[in-house]
Design an enzyme around this catalytic site. Sequence first.
Site, PDB file in Angstrom:
ATOM      1  NE  ARG A  81      -3.890  -0.267   2.349  1.00 56.26           N
ATOM      2  CZ  ARG A  81      -4.564  -0.742   3.368  1.00 56.26           C
ATOM      3  NH1 ARG A  81      -4.214   0.025   4.798  1.00 56.26           N
ATOM      4  NH2 ARG A  81      -5.345  -1.578   3.292  1.00 56.26           N
ATOM      5  NE  ARG A 150      -3.184   1.683   9.116  1.00 59.16           N
ATOM      6  CZ  ARG A 150      -4.253   0.772   8.678  1.00 59.16           C
ATOM      7  NH1 ARG A 150      -4.616   1.058   7.703  1.00 59.16           N
ATOM      8  NH2 ARG A 150      -4.076  -0.206   9.305  1.00 59.16           N
ATOM      9  CE  LYS A 217      -7.076  -0.589  10.387  1.00 54.22           C
ATOM     10  NZ  LYS A 217      -7.966  -1.217   9.334  1.00 54.22           N
ATOM     11  CE  LYS A 219      -8.340   3.231   8.642  1.00 58.18           C
ATOM     12  NZ  LYS A 219      -9.417   2.207   7.949  1.00 58.18           N
ATOM     13  CB  CYS A 438     -13.851  -3.768   0.147  1.00 59.20           C
ATOM     14  SG  CYS A 438     -14.276  -5.600   0.483  1.00 59.20           S
ATOM     15  CB  CYS A 444      -9.330  -9.490   1.421  1.00 60.09           C
ATOM     16  SG  CYS A 444      -9.599  -8.999   2.978  1.00 60.09           S
ATOM     17  CB  CYS A 483     -15.449  -9.544   6.162  1.00 59.89           C
ATOM     18  SG  CYS A 483     -14.396  -8.070   6.728  1.00 59.89           S
ATOM     19  CB  CYS A 487     -12.496  -2.153   3.387  1.00 61.21           C
ATOM     20  SG  CYS A 487     -11.611  -2.914   4.605  1.00 61.21           S
TER      21      CYS A 487
HETATM   22  C1  SRM Z   1      -7.807  -1.353   0.096  1.00 62.18           C
HETATM   23  C2  SRM Z   1      -9.015  -1.092   1.398  1.00 62.18           C
HETATM   24  C3  SRM Z   1     -10.322  -1.307   0.466  1.00 62.18           C
HETATM   25  C4  SRM Z   1     -10.580  -0.682  -0.648  1.00 62.18           C
HETATM   26  O1  SRM Z   1     -11.283  -1.229  -1.570  1.00 62.18           O
HETATM   27  O2  SRM Z   1      -9.951   0.364  -1.074  1.00 62.18           O
HETATM   28  C5  SRM Z   1      -8.742  -1.877   2.415  1.00 62.18           C
HETATM   29  C6  SRM Z   1      -8.626  -3.345   2.275  1.00 62.18           C
HETATM   30  C7  SRM Z   1      -8.263  -3.820   3.408  1.00 62.18           C
HETATM   31  N1  SRM Z   1      -8.278  -3.510   4.778  1.00 62.18           N
HETATM   32 FE1  SRM Z   1      -9.605  -1.988   5.261  1.00 62.18          FE
HETATM   33  N2  SRM Z   1      -9.344  -1.222   3.709  1.00 62.18           N
HETATM   34  C8  SRM Z   1      -9.476   0.167   3.148  1.00 62.18           C
HETATM   35  C9  SRM Z   1      -9.989   0.763   3.828  1.00 62.18           C
HETATM   36  C10 SRM Z   1     -10.683   0.692   5.050  1.00 62.18           C
HETATM   37  C11 SRM Z   1     -11.802   1.554   5.679  1.00 62.18           C
HETATM   38  C12 SRM Z   1     -12.505   2.950   4.928  1.00 62.18           C
HETATM   39  C13 SRM Z   1     -11.776   3.947   5.518  1.00 62.18           C
HETATM   40  O3  SRM Z   1     -10.409   3.880   6.401  1.00 62.18           O
HETATM   41  O4  SRM Z   1     -12.165   5.138   4.906  1.00 62.18           O
HETATM   42  C14 SRM Z   1     -12.076   0.966   6.805  1.00 62.18           C
HETATM   43  C15 SRM Z   1     -13.417   1.436   7.616  1.00 62.18           C
HETATM   44  C16 SRM Z   1     -12.990   2.582   8.470  1.00 62.18           C
HETATM   45  C17 SRM Z   1     -12.421   2.123   9.868  1.00 62.18           C
HETATM   46  O5  SRM Z   1     -11.415   2.002   9.851  1.00 62.18           O
HETATM   47  O6  SRM Z   1     -13.333   2.111  10.652  1.00 62.18           O
HETATM   48  C18 SRM Z   1     -11.442  -0.056   7.132  1.00 62.18           C
HETATM   49  C19 SRM Z   1     -11.496  -0.912   8.023  1.00 62.18           C
HETATM   50  C20 SRM Z   1     -10.718  -2.097   8.170  1.00 62.18           C
HETATM   51  C21 SRM Z   1     -10.758  -3.010   9.223  1.00 62.18           C
HETATM   52  C22 SRM Z   1     -11.480  -2.923  10.397  1.00 62.18           C
HETATM   53  C23 SRM Z   1     -10.932  -2.001  11.385  1.00 62.18           C
HETATM   54  C24 SRM Z   1     -11.876  -1.813  12.664  1.00 62.18           C
HETATM   55  O7  SRM Z   1     -11.845  -1.101  13.272  1.00 62.18           O
HETATM   56  O8  SRM Z   1     -12.436  -3.010  13.017  1.00 62.18           O
HETATM   57  C25 SRM Z   1      -9.695  -4.084   8.890  1.00 62.18           C
HETATM   58  C26 SRM Z   1      -9.378  -5.105   9.761  1.00 62.18           C
HETATM   59  C27 SRM Z   1      -8.592  -4.807  10.915  1.00 62.18           C
HETATM   60  O9  SRM Z   1      -7.780  -3.870  10.963  1.00 62.18           O
HETATM   61  O10 SRM Z   1      -8.393  -5.777  11.861  1.00 62.18           O
HETATM   62  C28 SRM Z   1      -9.128  -3.773   7.638  1.00 62.18           C
HETATM   63  C29 SRM Z   1      -8.066  -4.626   7.073  1.00 62.18           C
HETATM   64  C30 SRM Z   1      -7.927  -4.296   5.671  1.00 62.18           C
HETATM   65  C31 SRM Z   1      -7.108  -5.511   5.055  1.00 62.18           C
HETATM   66  C32 SRM Z   1      -5.637  -5.094   5.056  1.00 62.18           C
HETATM   67  C33 SRM Z   1      -7.373  -7.057   5.197  1.00 62.18           C
HETATM   68  C34 SRM Z   1      -6.303  -7.691   6.345  1.00 62.18           C
HETATM   69  O11 SRM Z   1      -6.294  -7.038   7.415  1.00 62.18           O
HETATM   70  O12 SRM Z   1      -5.770  -8.567   6.132  1.00 62.18           O
HETATM   71  C35 SRM Z   1      -7.615  -5.287   3.524  1.00 62.18           C
HETATM   72  C36 SRM Z   1      -6.699  -5.456   2.375  1.00 62.18           C
HETATM   73  C37 SRM Z   1      -7.512  -6.375   1.340  1.00 62.18           C
HETATM   74  C38 SRM Z   1      -6.566  -6.491  -0.006  1.00 62.18           C
HETATM   75  O13 SRM Z   1      -6.506  -7.549  -0.383  1.00 62.18           O
HETATM   76  O14 SRM Z   1      -6.245  -5.441  -0.610  1.00 62.18           O
HETATM   77  N3  SRM Z   1      -9.955  -2.683   7.138  1.00 62.18           N
HETATM   78  N4  SRM Z   1     -10.585  -0.249   5.897  1.00 62.18           N
HETATM   79  C39 SRM Z   1      -8.926   0.287   1.684  1.00 62.18           C
HETATM   80  C40 SRM Z   1      -7.621   0.864   1.967  1.00 62.18           C
HETATM   81  C41 SRM Z   1      -7.606   2.270   2.599  1.00 62.18           C
HETATM   82  C42 SRM Z   1      -6.018   2.691   2.454  1.00 62.18           C
HETATM   83  O15 SRM Z   1      -5.726   3.206   1.340  1.00 62.18           O
HETATM   84  O16 SRM Z   1      -5.533   2.881   3.440  1.00 62.18           O
HETATM   85  S1  SF4 Z   2     -13.923  -5.269   4.220  1.00 61.20           S
HETATM   86 FE1  SF4 Z   2     -13.454  -7.175   4.758  1.00 61.20          FE
HETATM   87  S2  SF4 Z   2     -13.175  -8.283   3.062  1.00 61.20           S
HETATM   88 FE2  SF4 Z   2     -13.442  -5.997   2.303  1.00 61.20          FE
HETATM   89  S3  SF4 Z   2     -11.357  -5.583   2.170  1.00 61.20           S
HETATM   90 FE3  SF4 Z   2     -11.961  -5.151   4.095  1.00 61.20          FE
HETATM   91  S4  SF4 Z   2     -11.250  -6.656   5.359  1.00 61.20           S
HETATM   92 FE4  SF4 Z   2     -11.291  -7.570   3.400  1.00 61.20          FE
END
Ligand code: SRM
Ligand code: SF4
Lengths: 573, 630
Positions: A81, A150, A217, A219, A438, A444, A483, A487
């Site tokens: 990333r 982030r 994390k 944000k 996502c 993922c 899930c 994201c």
């Molecule tokens: C790429 C992206 C989704 C997309 O379609 O663009 C993404 C992809 C992933 N997110 Fe996310 N998140 C992405 C934005 C978000 C957002 C939206 C936002 O930040 O505006 C959220 C919700 C906001 C928040 O944080 O509450 C988000 C909440 C999560 C979570 C849940 C965090 C939590 O509070 O529970 C996880 C899981 C974790 O952190 O344990 C996670 C984890 C992940 C992981 C790294 C899965 C993992 O932990 O193994 C995903 C990678 C998938 C892949 O194969 O690429 N991602 N993730 C976004 C990248 C953002 C960036 O450039 O930094």
């Molecule tokens: S929402 Fe769940 S399935 Fe989709 S990218 Fe984030 S962690 Fe993976």
Amino acid sequence: MTQNPIPPQSAPPSEVEHIKRRSNYLRGTLTESLEELISGSISEDDNRLMKFHGSYMQDDRDLRNERHRQKLEPAYQFMLRVRAAGGIVTPEQWLVMDGIARKYANDSIRLTTRQSFQLHGILKWNMKKSIREIHDTLLTTLAACGDVNRNVMCNPNPYQSEVHSEVYQWADRISEHLSPRTAAYHEIWLDGEKVLDSQEQGKEQEPIYGPVYLPRKFKIGIAVPPSNDVDVYSQDLGLIAIYEAGRLQGFNIAVGGGMGMTHGDPKTYPQLARVIGFCSAEQIIDVAEKTVMIQRDYGDRSVRKHARFKYTIDDRGIEWFINELQERLGWKLEEARPYHFDDNGDRYGWVKGTNGKWYLTLFIQNGRIKDEDNNQLMTGLREIAKIHTGDFRLTANQNLIIGNVTNQKKAKIEQLAKNYGLTDGLHHSALKRSSMACVALPTCGLAMAEAERYFPTLLGKIETILEGAALREEEIIIRMTGCPNGCARPALGEIAFIGKAPGKYNMYLGAGFAGERLNKLYRENIGEEEILETLRPMIYRYAQERLAGEHFGDFVIRAGIIKAVQSGLDFHE
Amino acid sequence: MQLQVTNSPFNQEQVELLNRLLPVLSGSQQIWLSGYLAALNSTALPAANSPIPHAVPAAVAALSPSSQPEPSREVTVLFGSQTGNAQRLASGLSKKLEGLGFQVILSSMSDFKPNNLKKIRNLLVLVSTHGEGVPPDNALPFYEFLNSRKAPRLEGLQFSVLALGDSSYEFFCQTGKDFDRRLEELGGKRLCQRTDCDVDYDESVAEWSERVLSTLRGMMEVSAAAAVGSTLAIGNPIEAQASSLVPVDGLLVEEGYSRTNPFKAEVLENLNLNGRGSDRETRHLELSLEGSNLQYEPGDSLGIYPQNHPELVDTLIETMGWNPEDPVPVNKKGDKLPLREALLDTYEITVLTKPLLEQAVRVSSNKALRELLEPGHEQELRAYLKERDLLDLVKDFSPWEVSADNFVPLLRRIPARLYSIASSPKANPDEVHLTIRTVRYHAHGRDRYGVASVQTAERLHPGDSISVYIHPNPNFKLPPDPNIPIIMIGPGTGVAPFRAFLEERGETGAEGKTWLFFGDQHFVTDFLYQINWQRWLKDGVLTRMDVAFSRDTDKKVYVQHRMLEKSQELFQWLKAGAYVYVCGDEKHMAHDVHAALGLILEREGGMGPEEAGAYLAEMQQQKRYQRDIY
Ligand code: SRM
Ligand code: SF4
Ligand SMILES: Cc1cc2nc3c(=O)[nH]c(=O)nc-3n(C[C@H](O)[C@H](O)[C@H](O)COP(=O)(O)OP(=O)(O)OC[C@H]3O[C@@H](n4cnc5c(N)ncnc54)[C@H](O)[C@@H]3O)c2cc1C
Ligand SMILES: Cc1cc2nc3c(=O)[nH]c(=O)nc-3n(C[C@H](O)[C@H](O)[C@H](O)COP(=O)(O)O)c2cc1C
């Protein structure tokens, strides 16, 4: 105020906390892991640290069982990333990303919901080369993931250029101020000479984070009204730019938002940030720093599910936070200034900025840039980058803006866009243009169901219903994730689907069109058939009964189809 | 079991009398008779009254105390063998000689003391050819000694050579020819002419051994009676006959399933070990040996009788305008099968050899073919034979006005394919695992299919069965002492036997350290048995592993490069007495690895090139350096 990184009231720290502490500022045994050649993987502990360096170990889940039968280990690979505050990069930087994607990754670039790049499918032995090239073009992967601040989001605002450029400066400075200081990144990836350090030197090493960094994390995102494209209320720390007559006054401060939850665990929930006041632009760095430090000191370090800032605040009350913040700042916040959001989407097509330059917003479905037979998205953007003199801007909705285009170049770029089938999406339904999914499968590791790969199919079928109801041009925010981590910020979709199992989704309804209200669970664990059956009558009813300018999310509430959610705390009720 | 002139010391008349008498004798009558004859002899030859077999030489010695140059009953059988054929045949021959009362010294060339050569009167050499016309590893030192100036004069030596080879190689049976020539140069006399055997060697081997035996016996005529007398004196002529008078598999007296009596093994599992996107296909084949009684050890190979590709067979029949149902002979005995079956299962149609063309030209009126075989066209001929098959031949040199049953017998029988066994019977009772790389290539405008490997890849499914036999390889075995460290070098399918080695060491809890070098094209798709090695590394069954993936980096890296990178440790292991095993590609890998080993000895051991070479030869001699290359 306490400097103790682990709050007194908290239970024993989780394993991750030990790993961080042992890691000596994110070094761990990464170097050794990378040199081990019998497996394409790295140890679980090192993978935890890897995140701080901007990468996740993954494997191609489509091949898992097949490869096991073939006596091969999973197809281990790394997601990388790349962080750029506000999502702005130069054409040169674009070309570097494009090159790495084709040399080391899976021939595609993924624009994320936080205005970053993701590359997938990089092999262990190509990680150093990739990160080196990224570093050489003045981008970084450091702190793109991990328990730190982030990528700082910022509205890419095409039309009020000078407000934007000013706001953008602040996004960049906050980002810089909060990035980790450890030398591990240089040592491991850039062969920087080893800097010996012990935990005691912690303060010098990481003046803001300390040796164990944040509990989770963190944000930050900046919105420029009337656009809420960054979903400012979903941020841990959301900033709302306040300007008068094109001059930036300062920021309204919102805290404690987040999307993530866990199925079947009501103690986890999406939450919206609450506006607690206003500060001048110059004070914003100080506010951001102190807010992060409060989360560092009070965030739950024993239960990661409960470690996000939103829980730190909800457990103690917003008043507690305001006092703690003002105490640490040594001054008081002003009262929040008035502002107004119209929507959280992007404006597609060409617009002229107040600086006289042109901006082309392209529709990129789910942020996935790759060549397909019918449209050569990746090649097209490469060709544009070769001649472009302005910049590229990643939007919070996974789209792309070709920014600061000169009058001379406009026609040429228009032509290239046409040749390679790049689109402003205006011929798509308004629904598709307002959609996000996502990544989910196959990369993922947490995905329970498809998202990016399946969403277009489902959208197509919903579009047919909309056309039947003559709503093709009606913007409805619709989102899907594989899930409940959220994201694609699904809790803010007027219609949203969250994966439960292969082919099965929970369906949510009723979020606000401008990202000001959470949605609510409407149906659990349903497949495509049932999804369409459930939506059809609702959509027809909306077509007939909606009030002038009434958005779908508001309608389903007025029509009594679903209850409005005031706070994340009653999301599960 | 009939007595014949050829398999007994009697003349025609005696044979007829005996054959009339023996069958009708009752058990007690036989015993009485043999006792009686024994008694007769004992009075005639006082020294030879002991009833035990060892009486034979005693009797002989006593036979001619004063007689002048007396044909010796001592026969030395030397073999040089890489993949075990010559060795198997040599031990079969020895059994038979002993059965006839000869005193046999059977030895591998590597164990034979060259300076004993002078003492020998009768020498039989069975040797194969390997590489591009070079001797098998275990023949090399003796071969070099014999061709050196140190070689003694050998007047008074009588010898005969059986050369094993494959006429599709340019230097057909070269090593056998070399021995034959050299022994003569040194003054030896031929007992009888050399025989060069092709891959389908059963009949020629039988023919050669019969000639050798009758010649030897002929010279013994005088003392034969005594020999036979004493043979019978063993007390159980029936048994004596059983072991000496029944030629099976040319020489070998085998019970149960064998090369000539293969077992139909059921396919239990057949999967591709290469991940998606690989340029290669490598089959992991699991076969059931249940009920076969077949035994094997890690290091042995499995022989598979493959079936030709049906498409090729049909096109061939079509092109020749033959009738698939016409019966054609499938052996010299004259048994017949329908043409299509015969071409599928019996005859080789994918390889062209000079002998084949020389025979084919006799049933063809084609000028071009005749010219190709005329002296002076060797180059063209060699070029033509390469990568062409029978279909090319019949197309390129039509017309043919020859019937199937006249043409087909010119072909070689389809040879079995050998595969290094990739499993340990201790870890997989009643199973045998193979690692088979599919051979597909394009040549002369046509896609070409490896017969056995493509059959495995395309036409062999769980539940099907295939004809197999165990091919013991005594020259590729784990060290006798489980504490001895081993270094295994096996890129590509060469890794197969090392999976067997490690399974075995895992099962027996051997303590010795183990080091594996593996390589192929791509890490992600071509890391054969990756999770097996990873588990063994974790368990400590595998001490260390180094890999080289040639197509993952800009500049190609191979196992020998990894060996050189680790030259210091590797030398330490050698000094600690480690055994070195090399398996896989014979054309390039084996040479490069050999060179690398030499270089390591020079670099780390401060040896000169000759010294290093000698050291490796010494290691080979002591079986500390073993190769299974193909
Ligand atoms: C790429 C992206 C989704 C997309 O379609 O663009 C993404 C992809 C992933 N997110 Fe996310 N998140 C992405 C934005 C978000 C957002 C939206 C936002 O930040 O505006 C959220 C919700 C906001 C928040 O944080 O509450 C988000 C909440 C999560 C979570 C849940 C965090 C939590 O509070 O529970 C996880 C899981 C974790 O952190 O344990 C996670 C984890 C992940 C992981 C790294 C899965 C993992 O932990 O193994 C995903 C990678 C998938 C892949 O194969 O690429 N991602 N993730 C976004 C990248 C953002 C960036 O450039 O930094
Ligand atoms: S929402 Fe769940 S399935 Fe989709 S990218 Fe984030 S962690 Fe993976
Ligand atoms: C002791 C021993 C152990 C062996 N162990 C194994 C093992 O473990 N695994 C394994 O896979 N094989 C092993 N082999 C090789 C195996 O016996 C067969 O030779 C191989 O599988 C090919 O047999 P085939 O019938 O499929 O091909 P064939 O029909 O015999 O055709 C093979 C011939 O095709 C030609 N050829 C092949 N590739 C090309 C090319 N690219 N271009 C031009 N010509 C080409 C060559 O002349 C080659 O000899 C071993 C051989 C020996 C002697
Ligand atoms: C790698 C390899 C190379 C060979 N090279 C030759 C050769 O050059 N000339 C030849 O006549 N036979 C050659 N052969 C055929 C063998 O001599 C033949 O298979 C023989 O039966 C092997 O006998 P052995 O098991 O005692 O070694 C070669 C066989 C192999 C596996």
